[in-house]
Design an enzyme around this catalytic site. Structure first.
Site, mmCIF file in Angstrom:
data_model
loop_
_atom_site.group_PDB
_atom_site.id
_atom_site.type_symbol
_atom_site.label_atom_id
_atom_site.label_comp_id
_atom_site.label_asym_id
_atom_site.label_seq_id
_atom_site.Cartn_x
_atom_site.Cartn_y
_atom_site.Cartn_z
ATOM 1 N N GLU A 190 0.983 -1.161 0.045
ATOM 2 C CA GLU A 190 0.121 0.026 -0.147
ATOM 3 C C GLU A 190 0.765 1.243 -0.073
ATOM 4 O O GLU A 190 1.241 1.530 0.922
ATOM 5 C CB GLU A 190 -0.843 0.211 1.333
ATOM 6 N N CYS A 227 -1.605 9.767 2.328
ATOM 7 C CA CYS A 227 -1.405 8.799 1.048
ATOM 8 C C CYS A 227 -2.538 9.425 -0.071
ATOM 9 O O CYS A 227 -2.261 9.592 -1.055
ATOM 10 C CB CYS A 227 -1.415 7.299 1.173
#
Ligand code: NAD
Length: 432
Positions: free
Chosen positions: A174, A208
């Site tokens: 991720e 993110c």
């Protein structure tokens, strides 16, 4: 664990990141619906699947069993130091994987809190926190794992993937990236500005899925910039660093210096913000007249700086986006279904979101993950369960099926060829 200790979590997030209580509480409380969703769906997710098969295969009872992959390792970053440990852990627990969680050394208060609470709420034989930095992570990586789930930057992701490859360990990465936002000429620019500025400044831009930069269509650029200024004045009516504005901080002086340097080298025009205090605080900053080769376009900003690039139209924005690595999310503010279709077909990204930021993450049923340079694999809801499960196919071929296999045994004959291979070769292809 979350309900009993919410204040400790909020205090730890304030200590490590200066997070306002509203943001810290909201972030951590999200674990509760995610856990309950998994608990309520688990029986269905884990049920053996019986695929539809041709009649002659039915007696074999073809089935897919979801089985735990085994022992898992979760490595988390500092920007959401609690949830990025616990959200993947929900998947590991639901799939039945004993797990070691390695929080980030950069957020020591949060990491220590997790290490204290784990043994009180989870079976210590099955779930453990190991705290430490690079050296300790390397010791962990030298062991054999059945799945590694890593959240963090691409450069460390490569190190983790290389270590996993030594033991052929499956891995989820991720990662981050420069998630762009398109502001098209046909959207509500005031609303777009408000939503983008809110999104960019959550966790001081250290997110993110933060909108990294904006491509605004030239005809609406002045209105969009005016709307950003208006939203800014509403969000922060007093000087940004005054305590009542609850403005957080960059995680440490190294990241602060990195973001400041990107801003100092920019050839764009700062229209709002640009203030710095000490070695951890930087105000929300909007930079216009940014060109594609600007310093602010070199890497994921991961801070509260919003570069605005003008484009002629959405086709022009698509060309810019195609020239950069595949982002975690593509955001676009547009009312046009033609533009939405074009973006769906002509761009690549982990997720695509129209007319808001972050909303994709509120839907547990949608898998969350990157694509290309922003990572691989996904989680949330059933995708988390699947990530930590192996789908194990099963058939049971009864002795009574033997007549079906007459043509497969040696010696091979012309007649057997005609039955086994010829049958397939003579199949009529249905016309379209
Ligand atoms: P970080 O520095 O905290 O590193 C992440 C983890 O890797 C930590 O646990 C750390 O101990 C470990 N680590 C660091 N160096 C290592 C090494 N040399 N060998 C082995 N392990 C090592 O976090 P970061 O990488 O700065 O995190 C920020 C990045 O994470 C950003 O790029 C952001 O976009 C990305 N991110 C992605 C997601 C997502 O869900 N896709 C979520 C949050 C952050």
């Amino acid at each position: 664990m979350i309900q009993d200790n919410i204040e400790s979590f909020e205090q730890a997030l304030f200590a490590d990141l200066g997070k306002p209580r509203w943001e810290a509480g909201g972030e951590v409380a999200n674990i509760i619906p995610a856990s309950l969703h998994a608990a309520s769906q688990l029986e269905e997710w884990a049920a053996p699947e019986k695929p539809q098969v041709q009649e002659w295969l039915q007696s074999w009872d073809p089935t897919v069993y979801s089985v735990p992959k085994g022992v898992a390792l979760i490595i988390a970053p500092w920007n959401f130091p609690i949830v990025l440990c616990l959200l993947p852990l929900i998947g590991a627990i639901s799939a039945g994987c004993p797990t070691v969680v390695k929080p980030s050394e950069t957020t020591p208060t949060c990491s220590a809190l997790l290490a204290t609470l784990f043994p009180k709420y989870l079976d210590p034989e099955a779930y453990a926190v190991v705290n430490g930095a690079v050296e300790e992570t390397n010791v962990l990586l030298a062991n054999r794992w059945d799945h590694i789930f890593f959240t963090g930057g691409g450069n460390i992701g490569k190190i983790i993937a290389a270590a996993a490859a030594q033991k052929l360990t499956p891995i989820t990465l991720e990662l981050g990236g420069k998630s762009p936002v398109i502001v098209a000429e046909d959207c509500d620019v005031e609303l777009a500005a408000k939503r983008i500025l809110w999104g960019k400044t959550q966790n001081c831009g250290q997110l993110c899925v933060a909108p990294d930069h904006v491509y605004v269509v030239r005809s609406v650029a002045p209105a969009f910039i005016a709307a950003l200024k208006k939203a800014y004045a509403t969000f922060w009516p007093k000087p940004i660093f005054s305590p009542e504005m609850e403005w957080g901080k960059m995680i440490n002086s190294r990241h602060h210096a990195r973001v400041k340097k990107l801003l100092d080298r920019s050839k764009g025009t700062i229209i709002i913000g640009g203030e710095v205090e000490g070695d951890q605080r930087i105000s929300p900053t909007i930079v216009t007249n940014v060109q594609p080769d600007d310093s602010l376009m070199e890497e994921e900003i991961f801070g509260p700086i919003l570069p605005v690039l003008e484009v002629e139209n959405t086709d022009d924005a698509i060309k810019h986006i195609a020239a950069l690595p595949s982002p975690l999310v593509l955001y676009a503010f547009t009312d046009s279904s033609k533009t939405k279709d074009k973006l769906l077909q002509q761009t690549r990204s982990g997720s695509i979101v129209f007319n808001d930021v972050y909303s994709q993450m509120s839907v547990q049923q949608l898998p969350f993950g990157g694509f290309g340079e922003s990572g691989y694999g996904a989680y949330f809801g059933k995708a988390s369960f699947d990530t930590f499960s192996h789908r194990r196919p099963f058939v049971n071929v009864q002795p009574s099926a033997e007549p079906l296999f007459a043509a497969r045994y040696r010696p091979y004959t012309e007649q057997a060829y005609n039955v086994a291979v010829g049958g397939m070769l003579r199949t009529k292809i249905p016309s379209a």
